[in-house]
Motif scaffolding. Structure first.
Motif, short mmCIF file in Angstrom:
data_model
loop_
_atom_site.label_atom_id
_atom_site.label_comp_id
_atom_site.label_asym_id
_atom_site.label_seq_id
_atom_site.Cartn_x
_atom_site.Cartn_y
_atom_site.Cartn_z
N HIS A 91 41.45 36.78 28.73
CA HIS A 91 40.77 37.86 28.75
C HIS A 91 40.52 38.46 30.23
O HIS A 91 40.45 39.63 30.24
CB HIS A 91 39.25 37.24 28.47
CG HIS A 91 38.24 38.62 28.30
ND1 HIS A 91 38.39 39.39 27.13
CD2 HIS A 91 37.30 38.79 28.91
CE1 HIS A 91 37.23 40.40 27.07
NE2 HIS A 91 36.60 39.67 28.23
N ALA A 92 41.13 37.77 31.34
CA ALA A 92 40.93 38.25 32.55
C ALA A 92 42.17 39.17 32.46
O ALA A 92 42.21 40.16 33.37
CB ALA A 92 41.11 37.03 33.71
N LEU A 93 43.55 38.76 31.91
CA LEU A 93 44.52 39.52 32.07
C LEU A 93 44.38 40.86 31.23
O LEU A 93 44.91 41.76 31.63
CB LEU A 93 45.73 38.66 31.22
CG LEU A 93 47.14 39.58 31.10
CD1 LEU A 93 47.60 39.69 32.33
CD2 LEU A 93 48.20 38.64 30.43
N LYS A 94 43.58 40.78 29.93
CA LYS A 94 43.38 41.78 29.30
C LYS A 94 42.74 43.00 30.27
O LYS A 94 42.78 44.26 30.02
CB LYS A 94 42.46 41.47 28.12
CG LYS A 94 42.31 42.91 27.04
CD LYS A 94 41.19 42.46 26.14
CE LYS A 94 40.89 44.01 25.43
NZ LYS A 94 40.04 44.91 26.08
N ALA A 95 41.75 42.46 30.91
CA ALA A 95 40.92 43.35 31.68
C ALA A 95 41.58 44.02 32.77
O ALA A 95 41.52 45.26 33.06
CB ALA A 95 39.65 42.47 32.51
N ARG A 96 42.64 43.08 33.39
CA ARG A 96 43.48 43.83 34.28
C ARG A 96 44.35 45.01 33.74
O ARG A 96 44.88 46.16 34.18
CB ARG A 96 44.40 42.61 35.20
CG ARG A 96 43.56 42.22 36.17
CD ARG A 96 44.53 41.09 36.93
NE ARG A 96 43.63 39.86 37.32
CZ ARG A 96 43.91 38.66 37.16
NH1 ARG A 96 45.03 38.27 36.29
NH2 ARG A 96 43.13 37.83 37.69
N VAL A 97 45.09 44.64 32.78
CA VAL A 97 46.07 45.56 31.87
C VAL A 97 45.23 46.86 31.46
O VAL A 97 45.64 47.88 31.62
CB VAL A 97 46.46 45.01 30.52
CG1 VAL A 97 47.15 45.95 29.75
CG2 VAL A 97 47.40 44.01 31.11
N ASP A 98 43.84 46.63 31.05
CA ASP A 98 42.99 47.82 30.74
C ASP A 98 42.80 48.76 31.85
O ASP A 98 42.85 49.86 31.80
CB ASP A 98 41.81 47.56 30.29
CG ASP A 98 41.45 46.68 28.70
OD1 ASP A 98 42.60 46.83 28.09
OD2 ASP A 98 40.54 46.01 28.47
N TYR A 99 42.45 48.21 33.12
CA TYR A 99 42.21 48.90 34.36
C TYR A 99 43.46 49.54 34.74
O TYR A 99 43.57 50.78 34.87
CB TYR A 99 41.89 48.03 35.33
CG TYR A 99 41.45 48.67 36.66
CD1 TYR A 99 40.32 49.42 36.68
CD2 TYR A 99 42.47 48.88 37.82
CE1 TYR A 99 40.04 50.39 38.03
CE2 TYR A 99 42.02 49.12 39.06
CZ TYR A 99 40.74 49.83 39.08
OH TYR A 99 40.86 50.78 40.12
N ALA A 100 44.62 48.73 34.76
CA ALA A 100 45.89 49.49 35.04
C ALA A 100 46.39 50.63 34.08
O ALA A 100 46.77 51.78 34.51
CB ALA A 100 46.99 48.52 35.20
N TYR A 145 46.60 51.46 24.51
CA TYR A 145 45.28 51.33 25.33
C TYR A 145 44.12 51.16 24.07
O TYR A 145 43.21 50.45 24.29
CB TYR A 145 45.11 52.35 26.45
CG TYR A 145 43.82 52.32 27.15
CD1 TYR A 145 43.57 51.37 27.96
CD2 TYR A 145 42.79 53.14 26.58
CE1 TYR A 145 42.34 51.35 28.78
CE2 TYR A 145 41.66 53.16 27.36
CZ TYR A 145 41.41 52.28 28.49
OH TYR A 145 40.25 52.09 28.98
#
Length: 177
Positions: A2-11, A62
């Motif tokens: 879930h943390a990786l998803k949040a970073r990918v979402d932001y990027a 996205y």
């Protein structure tokens, strides 16, 4: 995950916003150069076309990650929660299969073939493989989002069907962890 998803979402959000800003600037310059200066710019025309391809493909990944893609979920809404969860997992698996086979595998083959042929864009003289790289990149991000969504469905963090009425009332996404 879930943390990786949040970073990918932001990027991805930043990337899409930046590409969109450049796309708008290219189109505005194209209009100015064509209608005011009387000499259309071929560079901004080609740049805008390629940026539009990139923003469409990366934006699709996205949007999938945000669970905002158009979906026909009547069957899931009519099903029991257990059947709806299995249907959501099946749909997620089908999306992942498409992303893996068509977008990643096929896209990588297209990029490799195009780079090997030496094909370049007419005005910018960029290798066409760089333009086509949006396809496997987008497919890879879709696979990441599918894995995260499937894990969320299995763990119960995501509901198979979002409650749109509750979302409209509260202004938040129900079932989004």
């Amino acid at each position: 995950m879930h943390a990786l998803k949040a970073r990918v979402d932001y990027a991805l959000g930043l990337f899409i916003a930046a590409v969109f800003a450049v796309l708008v600037a290219c189109v505005v310059w194209q209009v100015v150069s064509r209608y005011i200066l009387g000499a259309p710019s071929t560079l901004t025309d080609e740049t805008a076309r390629f940026l539009f391809m990139w923003i469409g493909l990366i934006g699709a990944a996205y949007t999938l990650g945000q669970r905002k893609h158009l979906a026909i979920d009547v069957l899931m809404q009519m099903s029991s929660p257990k059947v709806a969860r299995m249907l959501a997992l099946l749909v997620t698996a089908l999306i992942a299969a498409f992303a893996a086979i068509v977008m990643v595998k096929g896209g990588l083959a297209l990029v490799q073939k195009t780079l090997a042929s030496g094909q370049v864009t007419p005005s910018l003289r960029l290798p066409m493989g760089y333009v086509y790289a949006a396809v496997p990149l987008s497919g890879g991000m879709m696979l990441l989002y599918c894995a995260e969504f499937a894990a969320g469905l299995i763990s119960g963090r995501y509901a198979p069907v979002e409650d749109l009425e509750a979302e409209a009332i509260t202004g938040t996404d129900q079932g989004q962890g």
